[in-house]
Design an enzyme around this catalytic site. Structure first.
Site, mmCIF file in Angstrom:
data_model
loop_
_atom_site.group_PDB
_atom_site.id
_atom_site.type_symbol
_atom_site.label_atom_id
_atom_site.label_comp_id
_atom_site.label_asym_id
_atom_site.label_seq_id
_atom_site.Cartn_x
_atom_site.Cartn_y
_atom_site.Cartn_z
ATOM 1 N N ARG A 230 26.618 37.054 -19.328
ATOM 2 C CA ARG A 230 26.601 38.118 -18.160
ATOM 3 C C ARG A 230 27.420 39.198 -18.401
ATOM 4 N NH1 ARG A 230 22.518 36.440 -16.542
ATOM 5 N NH2 ARG A 230 22.061 35.657 -14.449
ATOM 6 N N HIS A 278 19.189 43.411 -21.134
ATOM 7 C CA HIS A 278 19.373 42.051 -20.392
ATOM 8 C C HIS A 278 17.877 41.447 -20.539
ATOM 9 C CE1 HIS A 278 20.916 39.825 -16.877
ATOM 10 N NE2 HIS A 278 20.207 38.941 -17.320
HETATM 11 P P1 NDP Z 1 24.584 25.791 -17.918
HETATM 12 O O1 NDP Z 1 25.043 25.518 -16.695
HETATM 13 O O2 NDP Z 1 23.837 24.824 -18.561
HETATM 14 O O3 NDP Z 1 25.773 25.707 -18.964
HETATM 15 C C1 NDP Z 1 27.131 26.689 -18.918
HETATM 16 C C2 NDP Z 1 28.238 26.149 -19.775
HETATM 17 O O4 NDP Z 1 29.466 27.192 -19.717
HETATM 18 C C3 NDP Z 1 28.600 24.817 -19.750
HETATM 19 O O5 NDP Z 1 29.007 24.300 -21.043
HETATM 20 C C4 NDP Z 1 30.031 24.937 -18.964
HETATM 21 O O6 NDP Z 1 30.968 24.128 -19.179
HETATM 22 C C5 NDP Z 1 30.293 26.458 -19.541
HETATM 23 N N1 NDP Z 1 31.316 26.755 -18.615
HETATM 24 C C6 NDP Z 1 31.326 27.199 -17.374
HETATM 25 N N2 NDP Z 1 32.253 27.735 -16.931
HETATM 26 C C7 NDP Z 1 33.299 27.624 -17.753
HETATM 27 C C8 NDP Z 1 34.652 27.949 -17.965
HETATM 28 N N3 NDP Z 1 35.306 28.383 -16.880
HETATM 29 N N4 NDP Z 1 35.397 27.329 -19.015
HETATM 30 C C9 NDP Z 1 34.574 27.003 -20.205
HETATM 31 N N5 NDP Z 1 33.353 26.932 -20.131
HETATM 32 C C10 NDP Z 1 32.625 27.149 -19.045
HETATM 33 O O7 NDP Z 1 23.931 27.247 -18.245
HETATM 34 P P2 NDP Z 1 22.821 27.719 -18.970
HETATM 35 O O8 NDP Z 1 23.392 27.295 -20.482
HETATM 36 O O9 NDP Z 1 21.383 27.187 -18.677
HETATM 37 O O10 NDP Z 1 22.889 29.233 -19.051
HETATM 38 C C11 NDP Z 1 24.256 29.794 -19.202
HETATM 39 C C12 NDP Z 1 24.084 31.341 -18.773
HETATM 40 O O11 NDP Z 1 23.438 31.998 -19.316
HETATM 41 C C13 NDP Z 1 23.508 31.654 -17.358
HETATM 42 O O12 NDP Z 1 24.643 31.187 -16.359
HETATM 43 C C14 NDP Z 1 23.243 32.984 -17.390
HETATM 44 O O13 NDP Z 1 24.489 33.645 -16.921
HETATM 45 C C15 NDP Z 1 22.982 33.313 -18.868
HETATM 46 N N6 NDP Z 1 21.406 33.807 -19.000
HETATM 47 C C16 NDP Z 1 21.347 34.919 -19.572
HETATM 48 C C17 NDP Z 1 20.202 35.209 -19.674
HETATM 49 C C18 NDP Z 1 19.795 36.571 -20.433
HETATM 50 O O14 NDP Z 1 18.528 36.850 -20.452
HETATM 51 N N7 NDP Z 1 20.750 37.387 -20.701
HETATM 52 C C19 NDP Z 1 18.922 34.373 -19.495
HETATM 53 C C20 NDP Z 1 19.455 33.005 -19.236
HETATM 54 C C21 NDP Z 1 20.572 32.496 -18.962
HETATM 55 P P3 NDP Z 1 30.646 22.375 -18.841
HETATM 56 O O15 NDP Z 1 29.694 21.832 -19.959
HETATM 57 O O16 NDP Z 1 31.762 21.586 -18.717
HETATM 58 O O17 NDP Z 1 29.823 22.528 -17.630
HETATM 59 C C1 OXD Z 2 18.936 34.261 -16.169
HETATM 60 C C2 OXD Z 2 18.824 35.834 -16.677
HETATM 61 O O1 OXD Z 2 20.115 34.006 -15.712
HETATM 62 O O2 OXD Z 2 17.505 36.187 -17.016
HETATM 63 O O3 OXD Z 2 18.052 33.694 -16.460
HETATM 64 O O4 OXD Z 2 19.787 36.706 -16.736
#
Ligand code: NDP
Ligand code: OXD
Length: 315
Positions: A230, A278
């Protein structure tokens, strides 16, 4: 009993796909809601703040994206379950983005694109993938799937998450205590972190300066940042300053502090910054409606919902 589609510029497209896939569902598109008591389900992307609290019988919110920061920013978000979008189609797209941009910078492609523009044939030495360490910031659905693909290219892998993970072939670090060690051995930092109060602004100058402190192969000119999480994770002025100071070699950014990225942003003209709008991973209307209908069916059958958001963690 009706479904409301709200917030996304693509709401009508989602509604058309949902009408085709679930002809029995009564679908409304914001702001044409009809009687507010009818609405049981909402498919939402960045709904206007306070809008969802206007539906007294709302039972479930389905996020159009994997990230839910666009919902959590609403102080009046109704206290109903939220499921986020997780689907092989979305994950595969993100894996493609991370793999592409890791390879792009390992192969110094920004430099070759610039040389091509100038019609210059010039050799530049590159490190091999196995000589480069990719650090995955976020080891959830996206981070773990990216790790598998990057492993196939031969990159050395490490990862950072909130809770300790144990992933074969990935050196895992966790929490604030593990962050500096993770960064110090990372050459290409690829973030798929969610945006939460804890992660806001984490991709700043201080963090960039901690990257690749030891063991970087001499053929990789400097550390690289890839952010597909993000825009709120990054401090754009710091990224530019780090590029200018030679603390960062290159960056690929899919998300921005303000979207669309303003025309005036100096990021547009930097030769070693790749910008995408994005679209690292698109939620296609077919996949998101298929997923949404599955969650609604589970809810109606009293079955457990998938990919429930933990409101306390914020993701
Ligand atoms: P998940 O919830 O599966 O994974 C999130 C990861 O981030 C986990 O490993 C989590 O740790 C870690 N995390 C969260 N907070 C912290 C912190 N404070 N410190 C360290 N690690 C942290 O999410 P996804 O992988 O499915 O998606 C991740 C993000 O990707 C979404 O939230 C979105 O913002 C972004 N995204 C962007 C897209 C785009 O088109 N640009 C499309 C899809 C997603 P833990 O394993 O311990 O829970
Ligand atoms: C998502 C995105 O969060 O598209 O899936 O940004």
């Amino acid at each position: 009993m009706a479904l409301l589609i709200i917030g996304s510029q693509r709401s009508q497209e989602f509604a058309a796909a949902a009408r085709e896939a679930g002809p029995d569902l009564d679908i409304r598109v914001w702001p044409e809601t009809g009687p507010v008591e009818d609405i049981r389900y909402a498919l939402a992307w960045g709904p206007p703040k306070g809008a969802l609290k206007g539906f007294p019988n709302l039972q479930l919110i389905i996020s159009v994206g994997a990230g839910v920061d666009h919902l959590m920013r609403d102080p009046d978000l109704p206290d109903v379950p939220i499921v986020r979008y997780v689907d092989p189609d979305l994950t595969g797209r993100m894996v493609g983005y991370i793999g592409l941009h890791a390879l792009l910078h390992q192969r110094r492609m920004c430099e070759f694109i610039e040389l091509k523009r100038q019609r210059i044939w010039q050799y530049r030495p590159e490190p091999a993938a196995h000589e480069v360490r990719v650090g995955l910031m976020g080891l959830g659905v996206m981070g773990q799937a990216a790790a598998k693909a990057l492993k196939a290219f031969g990159f050395q892998l490490r990862g950072w998450s909130r809770s300790q993970r144990n992933i074969e072939g990935v050196e895992c670090f966790a929490g604030a205590a593990g962050l500096d060690a993770f960064l110090a051995g990372t050459d290409i930092l690829a973030s798929t972190l969610p945006l939460t109060p804890e992660t806001k602004g984490i991709l700043n100058r201080d963090l960039i300066r901690k990257l690749s402190q030891h063991g970087r192969h001499p053929r990789l000119p400097g550390p690289v940042l890839v952010n597909a999480g993000r825009g709120g994770l990054q401090v754009e002025a710091d990224i530019l300053a780090a590029l200018e100071a030679g603390e960062l070699y290159a960056a690929s950014l899919d998300v921005f502090e303000k979207e669309p990225l303003p025309e005036t942003s100096p990021l547009w003209s930097h030769p070693r910054v790749v910008i995408t709008p994005h679209n690292a991973a698109e939620s296609t209307s077919q996949s998101i409606t298929r997923y949404m209908l599955r969650q609604i069916a589970r809810h109606q059958a009293g079955e457990a919902l998938e990919n429930l958001v933990d409101r306390a963690r914020g993701y």
